[in-house]
Design a protein around this motif. Sequence first.
Motif, mmCIF file in Angstrom:
data_model
loop_
_atom_site.group_PDB
_atom_site.id
_atom_site.type_symbol
_atom_site.label_atom_id
_atom_site.label_comp_id
_atom_site.label_asym_id
_atom_site.label_seq_id
_atom_site.Cartn_x
_atom_site.Cartn_y
_atom_site.Cartn_z
ATOM 1 N N PHE A 107 0.846 -1.190 0.000
ATOM 2 C CA PHE A 107 0.000 0.000 0.000
ATOM 3 C C PHE A 107 0.884 1.243 0.000
ATOM 4 C CE2 PHE A 107 -1.759 -3.373 2.658
ATOM 5 C CZ PHE A 107 -3.008 -3.590 2.099
ATOM 6 N N ALA A 108 0.312 2.360 -0.412
ATOM 7 C CA ALA A 108 1.030 3.634 -0.331
ATOM 8 C C ALA A 108 0.120 4.688 0.278
ATOM 9 C CB ALA A 108 1.511 4.089 -1.706
ATOM 10 N N ALA B 142 -2.338 18.653 7.342
ATOM 11 C CA ALA B 142 -2.614 17.442 8.106
ATOM 12 C C ALA B 142 -1.753 17.385 9.363
ATOM 13 C CB ALA B 142 -2.353 16.210 7.245
ATOM 14 N N ALA B 143 -2.265 16.720 10.383
ATOM 15 C CA ALA B 143 -1.493 16.449 11.588
ATOM 16 C C ALA B 143 -0.774 15.120 11.426
ATOM 17 C CB ALA B 143 -2.407 16.392 12.809
ATOM 18 N N PRO B 144 0.427 14.970 11.998
ATOM 19 C CA PRO B 144 1.145 13.701 11.862
ATOM 20 C C PRO B 144 0.335 12.498 12.318
ATOM 21 C CG PRO B 144 2.621 15.384 12.719
ATOM 22 C CD PRO B 144 1.249 15.987 12.701
ATOM 23 N N ASP B 145 -0.490 12.667 13.366
ATOM 24 C CA ASP B 145 -1.236 11.507 13.841
ATOM 25 C C ASP B 145 -2.330 11.083 12.856
ATOM 26 O OD1 ASP B 145 -2.904 13.670 14.345
ATOM 27 O OD2 ASP B 145 -3.410 13.054 16.376
ATOM 28 N N GLU B 146 -2.758 11.985 11.963
ATOM 29 C CA GLU B 146 -3.715 11.588 10.930
ATOM 30 C C GLU B 146 -3.053 10.668 9.912
ATOM 31 O OE1 GLU B 146 -6.932 15.064 10.391
ATOM 32 O OE2 GLU B 146 -4.872 15.744 10.010
ATOM 33 N N VAL B 147 -1.840 11.012 9.516
ATOM 34 C CA VAL B 147 -1.095 10.149 8.598
ATOM 35 C C VAL B 147 -0.742 8.837 9.295
ATOM 36 C CG1 VAL B 147 0.895 9.970 7.070
ATOM 37 C CG2 VAL B 147 -0.169 12.203 7.474
ATOM 38 N N ALA B 148 -0.400 8.928 10.573
ATOM 39 C CA ALA B 148 -0.047 7.732 11.338
ATOM 40 C C ALA B 148 -1.208 6.760 11.426
ATOM 41 C CB ALA B 148 0.416 8.125 12.741
ATOM 42 N N GLU B 149 -2.417 7.278 11.583
ATOM 43 C CA GLU B 149 -3.573 6.390 11.652
ATOM 44 C C GLU B 149 -3.787 5.662 10.340
ATOM 45 O OE1 GLU B 149 -6.866 4.181 12.564
ATOM 46 O OE2 GLU B 149 -5.302 5.037 13.841
ATOM 47 N N ALA B 150 -3.572 6.373 9.220
ATOM 48 C CA ALA B 150 -3.677 5.714 7.918
ATOM 49 C C ALA B 150 -2.627 4.613 7.790
ATOM 50 C CB ALA B 150 -3.524 6.737 6.796
ATOM 51 N N ARG C 119 -1.146 2.961 10.238
ATOM 52 C CA ARG C 119 -1.500 1.855 11.155
ATOM 53 C C ARG C 119 -2.542 0.951 10.527
ATOM 54 N NH1 ARG C 119 -5.198 -0.266 13.557
ATOM 55 N NH2 ARG C 119 -6.651 1.295 12.739
ATOM 56 N N TRP C 120 -3.583 1.555 9.949
ATOM 57 C CA TRP C 120 -4.666 0.773 9.380
ATOM 58 C C TRP C 120 -4.187 -0.077 8.206
ATOM 59 C CZ3 TRP C 120 -7.745 1.215 4.751
ATOM 60 C CH2 TRP C 120 -8.908 0.429 4.776
ATOM 61 N N LEU C 121 -3.380 0.514 7.333
ATOM 62 C CA LEU C 121 -2.864 -0.244 6.195
ATOM 63 C C LEU C 121 -1.930 -1.365 6.651
ATOM 64 C CD1 LEU C 121 -2.149 2.656 3.689
ATOM 65 C CD2 LEU C 121 -4.028 1.003 3.574
ATOM 66 N N ALA C 122 -1.124 -1.083 7.664
ATOM 67 C CA ALA C 122 -0.151 -2.062 8.138
ATOM 68 C C ALA C 122 -0.804 -3.248 8.827
ATOM 69 C CB ALA C 122 0.832 -1.396 9.093
ATOM 70 N N LEU C 123 -1.976 -3.025 9.425
ATOM 71 C CA LEU C 123 -2.554 -4.052 10.284
ATOM 72 C C LEU C 123 -3.950 -4.527 9.882
ATOM 73 C CD1 LEU C 123 -1.547 -2.450 13.702
ATOM 74 C CD2 LEU C 123 -0.359 -4.316 12.508
#
Length: 232
Positions: A164-165, A198-206, A208-212
């Motif tokens: 994913f990207a 965007a806030a870093p935690d918004e990108v981080a949530e994306a 996390r979701w793709l990774a898991l």
Amino acid sequence: MTNILLTGSSRGIGAAIAETLRNGGHHVVGHGTASGIAADFADPAAPDRLWDAALAQLDGRVDVLINNAGVFEAAPLDDADDAWLANWERTMQVNLTASAILCRRAVRHWHERGCGGRIVNVASRAAYRGDSPSHWHYAASKAGMVAMTKTIARGYAAQGILAFAICPGFTMTGMAEDYLASRGGDKLLADIPLGRVAAPDEVAEAARWLALDAPASMTGAVIDVNGASYVR
């Protein structure tokens, strides 16, 4: 517990991804000068050394690779020829080639183990809409990352290897305020329908979701996190 190798984990988006994943109880090996394993991706041998060191820390098993490390350095059109070319080659090496080496190591690792795995590549909206006249190389490196992700997804889905990207726009990292000011600030924000970066935690949530959690049928997908400043 999922074993994860995350590049560029020392600050900004990478630090937010690391925190999000660790808070979920996952084992994250980071890479960066301030935290994790040090590796200068301008050195072509560094990605292999990072992979080997991470594998040792993760008891010989990597389940997820997240490529987040990158540079964003100007190369004005009027730079001297050798300086312009050196900047182009450095950006390609750090942003694209290093990620490719790690993706290759990950795919071979999962083939050897007879199991699947996930790759999440953090690209940029510049992959699709381009960037400033001083950043041809940056946009090209991120477009290459997206194309690589799609190729991996198509090539290895049958073995359970998913790719994913993520394409963030401007993100509020430590340098964002100075950068926004240098690029016109209000005018730049006016190009973002959401009205903010965007806030870093918004990108981080994306990430996390793709990774898991993202369903396998999404392999090859590119997720935009840019406040609708670029829509496809």
